[in-house]
Design a protein around this motif. Structure first.
Motif, PDB file in Angstrom:
ATOM      1  N   LEU A  69      30.316  34.971  38.966  1.00  0.00           N
ATOM      2  CA  LEU A  69      31.602  35.066  38.278  1.00  0.00           C
ATOM      3  C   LEU A  69      32.705  34.305  39.009  1.00  0.00           C
ATOM      4  N   TYR A 104      39.073  45.081  35.397  1.00  0.00           N
ATOM      5  CA  TYR A 104      40.191  44.138  35.327  1.00  0.00           C
ATOM      6  C   TYR A 104      39.953  43.064  34.270  1.00  0.00           C
ATOM      7  N   GLU A 105      38.732  42.566  34.166  1.00  0.00           N
ATOM      8  CA  GLU A 105      38.435  41.548  33.157  1.00  0.00           C
ATOM      9  C   GLU A 105      38.681  42.076  31.749  1.00  0.00           C
ATOM     10  N   LYS A 161      35.059  44.172  36.476  1.00  0.00           N
ATOM     11  CA  LYS A 161      34.882  44.295  35.032  1.00  0.00           C
ATOM     12  C   LYS A 161      36.022  45.086  34.395  1.00  0.00           C
TER      13      LYS A 161
END
Length: 93
Positions: free
Chosen positions: A29, A67-68, A65
């Motif tokens: 990522l 935060y994404e 994840k």
């Protein structure tokens, strides 16, 4: 019985064998992952705009994840907190 009824669901439990894949995914990522040697020796994932810290790579991936998906508005609302508390109270029954 139909063939579709015989297919089992994938099951993964958080354990030692999930730490290496979590680390690999973080790197794919685009995060640099290091260990912070001060205090609690936390794992740190960072890129040009974010820094995340956690006790292990799996938890670190979870933070990334969150935060994404939610962005800077990642904090829980009252309904989410209540849902968690209800789930936790079910365990004590």
């Amino acid at each position: 019985m139909k063939t579709s009824d015989m297919v089992s669901r994938t099951q993964i439990t958080a354990a030692g064998n999930t730490l290496a894949p979590a680390l690999s995914i973080l790197r794919k990522l685009g995060y640099t992952v290091t260990r912070e040697t001060s205090n609690e020796r936390l794992y740190v994932a960072e890129n040009s705009i974010s820094v995340f810290r956690a006790d292990d790579p799996l938890t670190l991936l979870g933070l990334v994840k969150i935060y994404e998906i939610r962005g800077i508005e990642w904090q829980p609302n009252d309904e989410e907190v209540n849902s968690l508390l209800l789930l936790e109270s079910d365990l004590g029954s």
